[in-house]
Design a protein around this motif. Structure first.
Motif, mmCIF file in Angstrom:
data_model
loop_
_atom_site.group_PDB
_atom_site.id
_atom_site.type_symbol
_atom_site.label_atom_id
_atom_site.label_comp_id
_atom_site.label_asym_id
_atom_site.label_seq_id
_atom_site.Cartn_x
_atom_site.Cartn_y
_atom_site.Cartn_z
ATOM 1 N N GLU A 49 0.857 -1.190 0.000
ATOM 2 C CA GLU A 49 0.000 0.000 0.000
ATOM 3 C C GLU A 49 0.890 1.235 0.000
ATOM 4 O O GLU A 49 1.821 1.340 0.800
ATOM 5 C CB GLU A 49 -0.913 0.031 1.240
ATOM 6 C CG GLU A 49 -1.778 1.304 1.277
ATOM 7 C CD GLU A 49 -2.729 1.391 2.472
ATOM 8 O OE1 GLU A 49 -2.693 0.512 3.353
ATOM 9 O OE2 GLU A 49 -3.519 2.366 2.496
ATOM 10 N N ASN A 108 -4.569 4.840 -1.937
ATOM 11 C CA ASN A 108 -5.713 5.485 -1.278
ATOM 12 C C ASN A 108 -6.254 6.612 -2.150
ATOM 13 O O ASN A 108 -5.494 7.442 -2.658
ATOM 14 C CB ASN A 108 -5.286 6.069 0.073
ATOM 15 C CG ASN A 108 -4.925 4.983 1.061
ATOM 16 O OD1 ASN A 108 -5.789 4.303 1.590
ATOM 17 N ND2 ASN A 108 -3.617 4.785 1.264
ATOM 18 N N GLU A 140 -8.099 2.129 -2.877
ATOM 19 C CA GLU A 140 -8.741 2.067 -1.560
ATOM 20 C C GLU A 140 -9.627 3.290 -1.383
ATOM 21 O O GLU A 140 -9.152 4.421 -1.446
ATOM 22 C CB GLU A 140 -7.689 2.018 -0.446
ATOM 23 C CG GLU A 140 -6.862 0.746 -0.493
ATOM 24 C CD GLU A 140 -6.054 0.507 0.787
ATOM 25 O OE1 GLU A 140 -6.248 1.232 1.780
ATOM 26 O OE2 GLU A 140 -5.220 -0.415 0.766
ATOM 27 N N ASP A 170 -11.821 0.712 2.521
ATOM 28 C CA ASP A 170 -10.849 0.894 3.604
ATOM 29 C C ASP A 170 -11.571 1.203 4.926
ATOM 30 O O ASP A 170 -12.708 1.673 4.909
ATOM 31 C CB ASP A 170 -9.950 2.084 3.220
ATOM 32 C CG ASP A 170 -8.598 2.056 3.904
ATOM 33 O OD1 ASP A 170 -8.362 1.186 4.767
ATOM 34 O OD2 ASP A 170 -7.763 2.917 3.556
ATOM 35 N N LYS A 191 -11.619 -4.025 3.711
ATOM 36 C CA LYS A 191 -10.430 -3.894 4.536
ATOM 37 C C LYS A 191 -10.883 -3.581 5.958
ATOM 38 O O LYS A 191 -11.354 -2.475 6.233
ATOM 39 C CB LYS A 191 -9.551 -2.775 3.951
ATOM 40 C CG LYS A 191 -8.112 -2.922 4.319
ATOM 41 C CD LYS A 191 -7.216 -2.080 3.453
ATOM 42 C CE LYS A 191 -5.790 -2.221 3.931
ATOM 43 N NZ LYS A 191 -4.881 -1.314 3.226
HETATM 44 MG MG MG Z 1 -5.604 2.607 3.099
#
Ligand code: MG
Ligand code: C2E
Ligand code: MG
Length: 273
Positions: A49, A108, A140, A170, A191
């Motif tokens: 990530e 993200n 995400e 997320d 997640k």
């Molecule tokens: Mg994240």
């Protein structure tokens, strides 16, 4: 509401951060760190990530938890988010070219980016420019999209998912999603928020994280656990058949120049989780 000194101080801080945010890209003040994600079934690295880091020559290190909200409010998150996506995809393509072929990158995305008319086109052109195949990119998003233009955002995400890009929700469990909305969202992964992982250690709460895994699997989704810090948490998640894990127990986010060394070390020692 009484306007107090605290509010003034808060406002000043925001103004200062906003002012310095304006030139972060031109001044090369941003970097990405990469935190490994492990595929629990295989015990292998799934990917990384990308996590944004800002080292300001004036303010010092500023946490993304404080500057991302401000960047969203003044819409600077749009160029910053584009920089993150491009840099992260280029990084992953470079890794593939070096022989680490199967790793994916998770990025993200702010709801402000998702609201852009041409968001999907923007993502696809970054993939084209960098040469990264869509199946190695995961976006995400957070549950805040339920508060915004749900329909319009879903449509854009669906276009991207149909191209093979993965979409993860997320911080799952902390926000506003109802299960019926969740079913309508074109996501591929849940997640689980760290707060549920922390509570694994408290016996009465063990079932919550595993319930989320079950719900996710029943909906045809994969499930990732974030914020895994202990061997006990990891063992529990293995028992629940959680698909992927991420957290300090495996590794903290790694500065870009150190990622390859980390991979080599892990692979050389045939490290199984
Ligand atoms: Mg994240
Ligand atoms: P997130 O996406 O949920 O990322 C996970 C955060 O938890 C990261 O914090 C990571 O460093 C931290 N973390 C990971 N494992 C552990 C652990 O085992 N224990 C603990 N205590 N923490 C752990 P970070 O890097 O400070 O990022 C905070 C948040 O800022 C991220 O939460 C994400 O929402 C946002 N963010 C970071 N980079 C970007 C970006 O490029 N774009 C956008 N829109 N948001 C970003
Ligand atoms: Mg999270």
């Amino acid at each position: 509401v009484v306007y107090g000194q605290n509010m003034q101080q808060h406002f000043d801080e925001r103004m200062i951060i906003e002012k310095h945010l304006r030139n972060v890209i031109a001044n090369n003040e941003l970097t990405l760190h990469y935190q490994p994600l492990i595929d629990l079934g295989k015990g292998e690295i799934w990917g990384f990530e990308a996590l944004l880091r800002w080292n300001s020559p004036v303010l010092g290190f500023v946490s993304p938890l404080s500057f991302i909200k401000i960047a969203e409010d003044c819409r600077l998150i749009i160029p910053i988010g584009e920089w993150v996506l491009r840099t992260a995809c280029r990084f992953m393509k470079d890794l593939h070219d070096k022989g680490y072929k199967r790793y994916s990158i998770s990025v993200n995305i702010s709801v402000v980016q998702l609201m852009l008319e041409d968001f999907a086109d923007g993502v696809l052109s970054v993939l084209e420019d960098t040469g990264l195949s869509p199946e190695y990119l995961e976006l995400e998003i957070t549950e805040s999209i339920f508060m915004e233009s749900f329909e319009a955002i879903s449509k854009k995400l669906k276009i991207l998912r149909d191209k093979g890009i993965r979409i993860a929700l997320d911080d799952f469990g902390t926000g506003y999603s109802s299960l019926s909305y969740l079913k309508e969202l074109p996501i591929t992964t849940l997640k689980i928020d760290k707060s549920f992982i922390d509570r694994i250690d408290a016996p009465d709460n063990m079932s919550l994280a595993s319930s989320i895994v079950t719900i996710g699997h029943n909906m045809g989704l994969r499930v990732t656990a974030e914020g895994v810090e202990t061997a006990d948490q990891l063992a529990f998640l293995e028992r629940t058949n959680c698909d992927k894990v991420q957290g300090y127990y495996i590794s903290k986010p790694i500065p870009e120049p150190e990622v390859e060394g980390w991979i080599k070390k892990r692979v050389a020692t045939n490290y199984k989780i």
